[in-house]
Enzyme design. Structure first.
Site, PDB file in Angstrom:
ATOM      1  N   SER A  38       1.097  -1.207   0.030  1.00  0.00           N
ATOM      2  CA  SER A  38      -0.093  -0.098   0.564  1.00  0.00           C
ATOM      3  C   SER A  38       0.308   1.037  -0.006  1.00  0.00           C
ATOM      4  O   SER A  38       0.395   1.911   0.966  1.00  0.00           O
ATOM      5  CB  SER A  38      -1.177   0.138   1.469  1.00  0.00           C
ATOM      6  OG  SER A  38      -1.956   0.891   1.049  1.00  0.00           O
ATOM      7  N   ALA A  40       2.184   4.792  -1.747  1.00  0.00           N
ATOM      8  CA  ALA A  40       2.240   6.072  -3.084  1.00  0.00           C
ATOM      9  C   ALA A  40       3.411   6.297  -4.259  1.00  0.00           C
ATOM     10  O   ALA A  40       4.167   7.102  -4.558  1.00  0.00           O
ATOM     11  CB  ALA A  40       2.386   7.078  -2.000  1.00  0.00           C
ATOM     12  N   CYS A  42       2.136   7.037  -6.858  1.00  0.00           N
ATOM     13  CA  CYS A  42       1.691   8.505  -7.795  1.00  0.00           C
ATOM     14  C   CYS A  42       3.072   9.523  -7.622  1.00  0.00           C
ATOM     15  O   CYS A  42       3.182  10.538  -7.505  1.00  0.00           O
ATOM     16  CB  CYS A  42       0.756   8.984  -7.941  1.00  0.00           C
ATOM     17  SG  CYS A  42      -0.289   7.492  -9.296  1.00  0.00           S
ATOM     18  N   VAL A  80       4.685 -15.692  -5.876  1.00  0.00           N
ATOM     19  CA  VAL A  80       4.105 -16.827  -6.026  1.00  0.00           C
ATOM     20  C   VAL A  80       4.163 -17.238  -7.177  1.00  0.00           C
ATOM     21  O   VAL A  80       4.179 -16.921  -7.944  1.00  0.00           O
ATOM     22  CB  VAL A  80       2.504 -16.502  -6.674  1.00  0.00           C
ATOM     23  CG1 VAL A  80       1.416 -17.723  -7.073  1.00  0.00           C
ATOM     24  CG2 VAL A  80       1.456 -15.685  -5.166  1.00  0.00           C
ATOM     25  N   ASN A 304      -8.561   0.657  -7.362  1.00  0.00           N
ATOM     26  CA  ASN A 304      -9.044   1.463  -5.763  1.00  0.00           C
ATOM     27  C   ASN A 304     -11.026   0.669  -6.426  1.00  0.00           C
ATOM     28  O   ASN A 304     -11.403   0.172  -6.094  1.00  0.00           O
ATOM     29  CB  ASN A 304      -8.639   2.657  -5.188  1.00  0.00           C
ATOM     30  CG  ASN A 304      -7.845   2.507  -4.710  1.00  0.00           C
ATOM     31  OD1 ASN A 304      -7.912   2.140  -3.619  1.00  0.00           O
ATOM     32  ND2 ASN A 304      -6.797   2.978  -5.201  1.00  0.00           N
TER      33      ASN A 304
END
Length: 542
Positions: A38, A40, A42, A80, A304
């Site tokens: 999570s 930022a 940008c 993964v 989002n």
């Protein structure tokens, strides 16, 4: 229900958090390769430039805080390796210990994002070459800039991130060159808009080299020069910002359907070709609202909304992500630029009967302190008058204008709808006729009334056929006939009724008023220069 989410940035964390809000009994686990979640992305260019002072501000949530806040389990530093669709498991490997584990799922959400493109160039592995994709990248780059004598930087790639990095380097008094193989930057804008933005960047000290391809990077152990197909440029460091590619390897290997651009194919619920697997964020395709075709929208805003849609769908609630318009915005030094919908070039290629106009406007009452000049390019379908797209750029309230157009397009708006919108007006906020209303008026005049508005590029191709007439408040153009609007009362000296006339003023308003008068008095071929001298200062140099 046991739900696994692969990926922990915007889309992954949004999906996981919303799932727990939908049903606290869900067992939700995020598996991510990085040590952070999570963050930022940008905001990274602004940390590099020091606008964002503290690196902690880049991390919206640590894994520990996120777990406490949401009760979602977060497994970091874990890749993964494989998705087994038949038995609904994933195989993972810890990137620190190399330990492999198997996790079972009832529903799986792939939010693996995108990776920076690393071009295959001689010298690409030299020291001094950086990417700006993660907080670690930005922290490392800022440390180098602050602690070493960095005088020259070459940014390869003129997208939003590349230009934002260039802007922030310039603010730190670093000589910066941006190189891009495309004809115009930033991408997503029509040519005349990009050229205006490029000129402003050059005027402020950023060297812009377009139509130029990097062929190699030169140096012994550390970069010293960037070689293009046209020249060699000295560089203390190089920032690679040539774009990103969707990270869909594991999705492809397990047999999920992909689009031609290698994004994961999904429906309106973000469900893949496997009913138990969903995909969100930069790795997934979405629909374009106008064309209904698959497109890629690697934006945090899209991620989002997609995550929220998936969580509600898994919870059994009616949910649908209708798609995107490609709305985006960037701040470059003291101007901003935004776009939504189709560019004019794209609209024409898709078969629309297209018309457009660029109008220079004040974003608020011209007499109010702080008013700013902005340009609005509106694009519409001539037959239906439906709005197809817009590009807004300048110093004024660009975000407000583009958001209003995006809303109008979303609901199928026409130019007449922009004329009639009841928008807020007071001198500190807008003009009495809103900028968008004014731009819609001009485009409708062009479509329905046949007002001839000529682009600078078209004028240049046929400039010898025009008689240029200066209709500014005071004479401004050398070698042009000056005409005072208030003195037009019939036949004009030195202008014949059949002359091909181009009216030029600062922004186009006085040219339109003159046009209206001249047409009344019988002049047949009167044209207005689109954008006036505000957009086309070269006219004064002809």
């Amino acid at each position: 229900m046991n739900i696994l989410v692969i990926g922990g940035v915007a889309a992954g964390t949004k999906t996981a958090a919303k799932l727990k809000r939908e049903n606290r009994d869900y067992n939700v686990t995020i598996i991510t390769m990085g040590k952070d979640i999570s963050y930022a992305g940008c905001g990274l260019p602004y940390y590099v430039g020091g606008v964002i002072e503290n690196k902690e501000s880049l991390i919206i949530n640590t894994p520990e805080n996120f777990e406490k806040l949401t009760q979602v389990k977060v497994i970091t530093n874990t890749e993964v390796l494989k998705i087994n669709r038949d038995n609904k498991t994933v195989i993972t490997k810890n990137t620190v210990t190399s330990e492999e584990k198997e996790f079972k799922y009832d529903k799986l959400v792939i939010a693996t994002g995108a990776d920076p493109i690393k071009p295959k160039l001689d010298g690409i592995n030299l020291k001094g070459i950086y990417y700006v994709r993660t907080p670690e990248d930005a922290i490392k780059l800022r440390s180098i800039i602050e602690n070493e004598k960095i005088k020259r930087v070459v940014v390869v790639g003129g997208g939003f991130i590349g230009l934002e990095i260039a802007e922030n380097l310039l603010e730190n008094n670093i000589k910066t060159t941006v190189i891009d193989a495309n004809e115009n930057i930033p991408p997503g804008f029509d040519k005349e808009v990009s050229l205006y933005l490029q000129e402003k960047l050059i005027d402020n000290g950023i060297m812009i080299l377009t139509n130029e391809k990097v062929v190699s990077i030169i140096g012994d152990e550390k970069v010293s020069k960037v070689k293009t197909n046209k020249r060699a440029i000295k560089a203390d460091l190089v920032i690679m910002s040539v774009g990103i590619k969707p990270n869909t390897k594991i999705a492809e290997e397990c047999g999920l359907n992909l689009e031609d651009n290698k994004t994961i194919s999904v429906d309106y619920n973000m469900q893949t070709s496997d009913e138990n697997i969903f995909a969100v964020g930069d790795c997934a395709s979405v629909k374009n609202i106008i064309t209904n075709k698959s497109t890629w929208s690697p934006m945090g805003s899209s991620a989002n909304k997609e995550g929220r849609c998936v969580a509600r769908t898994i919870a059994g609630k009616e949910s649908k992500f209708n798609g995107v318009l490609g709305t985006s915005i960037v701040k470059l030094l003291d101007i901003s630029a935004a776009r939504t919908g189709l560019t004019e070039k794209d609209a024409i290629s898709l078969g629309y009967n297209t018309e457009s106009v660029i109008v220079p406007l004040d974003d608020k009452a011209h007499y109010y302190p702080g008013s700013g000049l902005l340009f609005i390019k509106l694009i519409a379908d001539i037959d239906s008058e439906k709005i197809l797209g817009a590009q807004v750029f300048g110093k004024g309230s660009v975000d407000k204008q583009i958001d209003t157009v995006a809303t109008s397009i979303h609901f199928g708006g026409k130019l007449s709808d922009l004329q009639d919108l009841d928008l807020a007006y007071a001198p500190p906020f807008s003009t009495a006729i809103s900028p968008l209303g004014h731009a819609a008026n001009v485009l409708l005049n062009k479509i329905t009334e046949g007002v001839k508005i000529v682009r600078f590029e078209d004028f240049i191709e046929n400039k010898d056929s025009y008689k240029i007439v200066d209709v500014n408040k005071v004479p401004t153009l050398e070698n042009a006939l000056y005409l005072d609007l208030s003195n037009i009362n019939g036949k004009i000296e030195n202008l014949d009724y059949d002359d091909k006339i181009l009216l030029v003023c600062a922004r186009g308003k006085r040219a339109y008023l003159t046009y209206n008068k001249m047409k009344y008095y019988g002049y047949k071929d009167v044209n207005i220069l689109e954008g006036g001298l505000s957009l086309n200062k070269e006219v004064g140099e002809l």
